[in-house]
Design an enzyme around this catalytic site. Sequence first.
Site, PDB file in Angstrom:
ATOM      1  CB  ALA A  61      32.319 -11.179  29.662  1.00  0.00           C
ATOM      2  N   GLY A 101      27.688  -8.615  28.441  1.00  0.00           N
ATOM      3  CA  GLY A 101      27.569  -9.735  27.512  1.00  0.00           C
ATOM      4  C   GLY A 101      26.248 -10.474  27.677  1.00  0.00           C
ATOM      5  CD  GLU A 104      27.842  -7.213  24.195  1.00  0.00           C
ATOM      6  OE1 GLU A 104      28.480  -7.809  25.094  1.00  0.00           O
ATOM      7  OE2 GLU A 104      28.390  -6.548  23.317  1.00  0.00           O
ATOM      8  CD  GLU A 124      29.561  -4.477  28.282  1.00  0.00           C
ATOM      9  OE1 GLU A 124      28.789  -3.533  28.547  1.00  0.00           O
ATOM     10  OE2 GLU A 124      29.165  -5.545  27.782  1.00  0.00           O
TER      11      GLU A 124
END
Length: 754
Positions: A61, A101, A104, A124
Amino acid sequence: MAQYARNAAAVAVIRLRNPPVNALSLTVLQALEDGLKRADADPSVKAVMICGENGKFSAGADIQGFSSPKRQGIALGPLVSLIERSEKPVVAAIEGIALGGGLEVALGCHFRVAHVQARMGLPEVTIGLLPGAEGTQRLPRLIGVPAALDLITTGRHIPATEALKLGLVDEVVEENTVEAGIRLANKLIASVSLENVSSKENRELCKHARILTGCPAGQPLGPRRLSLKPIPRLPNMEAFLSEALVKVKKQARGCLAPELCFQAVKAATEQPFADGVQRERELFNILLTSGQAQALQYAFFAERAVQRWTTLSGASWKSASPQPIRRAAVIGLGTMGRGIVTSLVKANIPVVALEQDVEYLNTGRKAVMLLLEREAMKMGQDAQSLDFHNPARLQFTVDFDGLRDVDLVIEAVFENMALKKEIFKKLSGICKPGAFLCTNTSALNIDEIASATSHPQQVIGTHFFSPAHVMRLLEIIYGRHTSPAAIATAMQLAKAMKKVGVVVGNCFGFVGNRMMFPYVQQAVFLLEEGSRPENVDQVIEDFGFKIGPFRMSDLAGLDVGWRSRKGQGLTGASLPPGTPARQRHGRRYSPLPDLLCEQGRFGQKTGKGWYQYEKAGGRTARPDPWLHSFLSEYRDTHQIKTRFIDQEEILERCLFSLINEGFNILAEGIASGPEHLDVIYINGYGWPKHKGGPMFYASTVGLPRILAKLQKYSEAHPDVPELRPSAFLKKLVAAGNPPLKEWMSCSGSQSSKL
Ligand SMILES: CC(C)(COP(=O)(O)OP(=O)(O)OC[C@H]1O[C@@H](n2cnc3c(N)ncnc32)[C@H](O)[C@@H]1OP(=O)(O)O)[C@@H](O)C(=O)NCCC(=O)NCCSC(=O)C[C@@H](O)CCCCCCCCCCCCC(=O)O
């Protein structure tokens, strides 16, 4: 954005594109969603492949987005679910990095192919968050709870080969990963469409695809949807989780994220997927709004901002070119020199190590070899590249002539100006004119050292932190004549040694030690007034420092400061007779550390200092009744009224005086922004990263409060100039307490790069 393309063989390729690391901004997510929907709607598309532009899958992200006030738009978690639900097989082709992300997204795909040099991870936790796009629920289902917990709570990046062993990826390739991904997608298409066709060749292809994918006939994707998989059970899951929690908490030292990461993974072991995802979201939002995430994300960008250095005279990273270092030399093989040699060898830079005589050389050589052997053990297979037994890579000598052709010298001898000047004079005559001459000093004047040479533009300070092969910080100090090329080269060297270089100006103690001085001074004054070393250390360690000032002083050795104070004429034989015991140059002075040294209490090395130890060289600090009565007698002798000092006062006097010095440093332009001070404190002085560094912390406390407290303490201690609020701090408060990134525009000095 994400680029959508069709290849001839019915595979839709979605390429994530957001240079430099394909961070998943809202625009990228929207384009990814559009691409998935388009592929779904097109009957001629039979499989999808997701990859990243420029040899990088994605760094996750967009971290900038977490601090932006507008966080609406498509969410990543539902998008990962959308990928997973696709009826058409989706393959992730992972090159470079798949982090956070990014990984992910790959976990939502049905298959993962990675390049052998790719790195993966869920970092993260290092920016104060947890994998918030269902990663805490999918990863344990794929690789099991212990391995998932390790990756999620540490945030470590793993190489593709380890990912393959863990089952995180299906295939590792050495060739073009995108082509390998398309090839796999085509096999999957064949597996689906040829199920019912009876030619021998097609049946073979089907079989191959099933072996490759592990999918039973007729159910090509079901088992590849991680949300549908059960969590691999452990016989002793409860016991395993309780032990893991204790470990995670111990390592977190006040940082929330590791424990909440743990809770999210624990939820995966206890609840169905959808409920686990719900729990993940709740925990993510707690972290997102905790303040710690903001501090850690600030620290992430601060570390990158300091790479863009500037000097007071306007030189900067933009115009200066680093010079190649083909061979380096280190002078002095004491504690610092040994660590520096080790760092250079690890950076693959051939080194000449020099000592004053054969005896010192042999001792130093043994110690360096031991350090390198330990490093090699840690590195495993990669250790071969160190090749430190090869004299072309590491050479030991007592002959300065061996330094004729080196590109850079790091002098790491005793902290003594006369000795350093003598060495630099010698180097000036021996080394080639283009060689950079670095001095490892924690406080001495770079200009004075440079004055001993005929090319002061080549001289630069490189302040390493002990142990030098471990500590990440390198304070790089430019003098009046230091050339921009010397600064750029030192920064490049820091990077090669996997350190974070911070460029600062020349003043006594530079940035780190100059700010440390008032902090340690306050700690000692607090002892005079009624505290004990263990009280002060506890408060500072509860704040999140690895080690309080007194334990730190015992570890470093009290004799180091004693020698320096003697050198400055503050104590010892050169102190003029009649000097008041607790005053120097009209200011308050505490002779307590000098008195301990006079008793032979140098800290851990002598088994006694501010604490007592089990033996000389012992490491377990225990409060010392002798010291307590010594302090009482001292207070009586000097008629100091003892009082109870609460935790708030201990914390504020130690930290606010340090921060106050930080404002003076900024005002003088010694550092070009608050982020420099913060990076120095996080990486060199054990400041808790989740509190963002001293200047970021000041901004969270609020500058008006810091100013008011300093004013209060300064009034109570008028003979301590370090408590007098900095003019720059006052100016910022008068300017309405602007946010940290606007501070430098109020200073009249340079501007912050954040
Ligand atoms: C990737 C790296 C390993 C590269 O290292 P390298 O040394 O090669 O280069 P640099 O580090 O110098 O980086 C180059 C350049 O790129 C910038 N950058 C790097 N990564 C990012 C990033 N992720 N975002 C933005 N920018 C990035 C870097 O700053 C450099 O820029 P510069 O200008 O200096 O050149 C290395 O960079 C690295 O390790 N990067 C970080 C990787 C990482 O930590 N990734 C995890 C990101 S967080 C994440 O992915 C979260 C996910 O789990 C998804 C979470 C779901 C989100 C849901 C959000 C809902 C919020 C709404 C909640 C509602 C509640 C409410 O409103 O209250």
